[in-house]
Scaffold this active site. Structure first.
Site, PDB file in Angstrom:
ATOM      1  N   ASP A  62       4.439   2.952   6.563  1.00  0.00           N
ATOM      2  CA  ASP A  62       3.751   2.623   7.814  1.00  0.00           C
ATOM      3  C   ASP A  62       4.669   2.017   8.848  1.00  0.00           C
ATOM      4  OD1 ASP A  62       4.095   0.077   6.438  1.00  0.00           O
ATOM      5  OD2 ASP A  62       2.729  -0.757   7.927  1.00  0.00           O
ATOM      6  N   LYS A  67       0.828  -1.204   0.000  1.00  0.00           N
ATOM      7  CA  LYS A  67       0.000   0.000   0.000  1.00  0.00           C
ATOM      8  C   LYS A  67       0.862   1.255   0.000  1.00  0.00           C
ATOM      9  CE  LYS A  67      -3.014  -2.553   3.088  1.00  0.00           C
ATOM     10  NZ  LYS A  67      -3.250  -2.752   4.520  1.00  0.00           N
ATOM     11  N   GLY A  68       2.115   1.074   0.388  1.00  0.00           N
ATOM     12  CA  GLY A  68       2.975   2.218   0.688  1.00  0.00           C
ATOM     13  C   GLY A  68       3.192   3.186  -0.456  1.00  0.00           C
ATOM     14  N   PHE A 101      14.364   3.946  10.176  1.00  0.00           N
ATOM     15  CA  PHE A 101      13.011   3.475   9.872  1.00  0.00           C
ATOM     16  C   PHE A 101      12.108   4.696   9.755  1.00  0.00           C
ATOM     17  CE2 PHE A 101       8.892   1.537  10.148  1.00  0.00           C
ATOM     18  CZ  PHE A 101       9.080   0.384   9.402  1.00  0.00           C
ATOM     19  N   VAL A 102      11.489   4.843   8.603  1.00  0.00           N
ATOM     20  CA  VAL A 102      10.709   6.051   8.331  1.00  0.00           C
ATOM     21  C   VAL A 102       9.225   5.727   8.164  1.00  0.00           C
ATOM     22  CG1 VAL A 102      12.598   7.379   7.337  1.00  0.00           C
ATOM     23  CG2 VAL A 102      11.258   5.885   5.872  1.00  0.00           C
ATOM     24  N   LYS A 123      17.529   2.996   0.632  1.00  0.00           N
ATOM     25  CA  LYS A 123      18.444   2.758   1.765  1.00  0.00           C
ATOM     26  C   LYS A 123      19.532   1.806   1.278  1.00  0.00           C
ATOM     27  CE  LYS A 123      14.958   2.086   5.151  1.00  0.00           C
ATOM     28  NZ  LYS A 123      14.527   1.456   6.404  1.00  0.00           N
ATOM     29  N   ARG A 147       0.499   6.057   7.696  1.00  0.00           N
ATOM     30  CA  ARG A 147       0.609   6.201   6.239  1.00  0.00           C
ATOM     31  C   ARG A 147       0.114   7.565   5.776  1.00  0.00           C
ATOM     32  NH1 ARG A 147       1.794   1.169   3.928  1.00  0.00           N
ATOM     33  NH2 ARG A 147       0.873  -0.645   4.915  1.00  0.00           N
ATOM     34  N   GLU A 181       7.621   2.336  -6.205  1.00  0.00           N
ATOM     35  CA  GLU A 181       7.758   1.785  -4.849  1.00  0.00           C
ATOM     36  C   GLU A 181       8.048   2.926  -3.871  1.00  0.00           C
ATOM     37  OE1 GLU A 181       7.113  -0.186  -2.636  1.00  0.00           O
ATOM     38  OE2 GLU A 181       8.466  -1.896  -2.586  1.00  0.00           O
TER      39      GLU A 181
HETATM   40  P1  IMP Z   1      12.647  -4.520   0.864  1.00  0.00           P
HETATM   41  O1  IMP Z   1      11.995  -5.727   0.260  1.00  0.00           O
HETATM   42  O2  IMP Z   1      13.478  -4.867   2.073  1.00  0.00           O
HETATM   43  O3  IMP Z   1      13.430  -3.695  -0.128  1.00  0.00           O
HETATM   44  O4  IMP Z   1      11.555  -3.618   1.510  1.00  0.00           O
HETATM   45  C1  IMP Z   1      10.541  -3.117   0.827  1.00  0.00           C
HETATM   46  C2  IMP Z   1       9.397  -2.778   1.732  1.00  0.00           C
HETATM   47  O5  IMP Z   1       9.708  -2.817   3.127  1.00  0.00           O
HETATM   48  C3  IMP Z   1       8.970  -1.365   1.463  1.00  0.00           C
HETATM   49  O6  IMP Z   1       8.107  -1.289   0.374  1.00  0.00           O
HETATM   50  C4  IMP Z   1       8.270  -1.025   2.756  1.00  0.00           C
HETATM   51  O7  IMP Z   1       6.956  -1.507   2.736  1.00  0.00           O
HETATM   52  C5  IMP Z   1       9.040  -1.781   3.809  1.00  0.00           C
HETATM   53  N1  IMP Z   1      10.020  -0.896   4.455  1.00  0.00           N
HETATM   54  C6  IMP Z   1      11.346  -0.940   4.362  1.00  0.00           C
HETATM   55  N2  IMP Z   1      11.918   0.036   5.084  1.00  0.00           N
HETATM   56  C7  IMP Z   1      10.892   0.737   5.625  1.00  0.00           C
HETATM   57  C8  IMP Z   1      10.832   1.908   6.461  1.00  0.00           C
HETATM   58  O8  IMP Z   1      11.825   2.531   6.857  1.00  0.00           O
HETATM   59  N3  IMP Z   1       9.591   2.317   6.796  1.00  0.00           N
HETATM   60  C9  IMP Z   1       8.456   1.709   6.391  1.00  0.00           C
HETATM   61  N4  IMP Z   1       8.472   0.642   5.609  1.00  0.00           N
HETATM   62  C10 IMP Z   1       9.685   0.144   5.221  1.00  0.00           C
END
Ligand code: IMP
Length: 181
Positions: free
Chosen positions: A161, A45-46, A154-155, A133, A167, A101
């Site tokens: 969220d 949803k982000g 962590f944001v 990141k 959100r 994303e």
């Molecule tokens: P990845 O698969 O580890 O690259 O992470 C992707 C997903 O993790 C993102 O689309 C977010 O939903 C979640 N995520 C990663 N870091 C954060 C953060 O700092 N805040 C909130 N959601 C995060």
């Protein structure tokens, strides 16, 4: 900040900073498209607020589609396994695709999605992420368009969220470790 939802939260990027960067990204994407059509795929949803704003900063004949993934577990950090819980509505074969994303963290989600989407043989596939990141990367993947590169924080807010909350914050804020829920 006046509202209680912001209590104890530090703003990392204001809504104005986000709007300016999203406008710049839209301009670059428009240039790179060279007048061709675009399918924007939002990762629910982000990415919803980012997709809504970015799409209006892109001058192109564009359509939307959405996927949803989940990583197992509710912890702040991704647990490693990605599962598709909502697939695309339409085929992307032969289309110019932009995956949208909110944040590229370990790269597990986008690596999984990129592999899945490439099986449909799109004409092109690019990735736009609002936040990156790079220090957290596990999978070797980079986005074509990055809003802001950030350290290991962590944001929350602007779609992002913590346990489904925050959100709707218009600004991107830092979630302090041990922040009360
Ligand atoms: P990845 O698969 O580890 O690259 O992470 C992707 C997903 O993790 C993102 O689309 C977010 O939903 C979640 N995520 C990663 N870091 C954060 C953060 O700092 N805040 C909130 N959601 C995060």
């Amino acid at each position: 900040m006046a509202t209680t939802i912001y209590q104890g939260l530090e703003v990392l990027y204001t809504r104005q900073q986000i709007a300016e960067r999203v406008a710049e990204m839209g301009t670059q994407i428009t240039i790179d498209l060279k007048g061709e059509k675009l399918v924007m795929i939002g990762v629910l949803k982000g990415a919803a607020p980012f997709l809504a704003d970015l799409s209006r900063a892109i001058q192109a004949d564009a359509t939307f589609d959405f996927v949803a993934t989940s990583s197992y577990g509710k912890e702040q950090r991704s647990s490693g396994a990605v599962k598709l819980i909502k697939d695309l509505d339409h085929s992307i074969e032969g289309k110019n695709v932009l995956v949208v994303e909110d944040i590229l963290d370990t790269g597990l989600t986008l690596s999984y999605l990129r592999k899945l989407f490439l099986q449909q043989r799109p004409k092109s596939l690019r990735i736009a992420t609002l936040l990156d990141k790079p220090s957290r990367r596990i999978e070797k993947i980079e986005a074509d368009y990055v809003g802001f590169s950030i350290p290991n924080l962590f944001v929350i807010g602007y779609g992002m969220d913590y346990a489904e909350r925050y959100r709707n914050l218009p600004d991107i804020c830092i979630m302090p470790p041990g922040h009360p829920e």
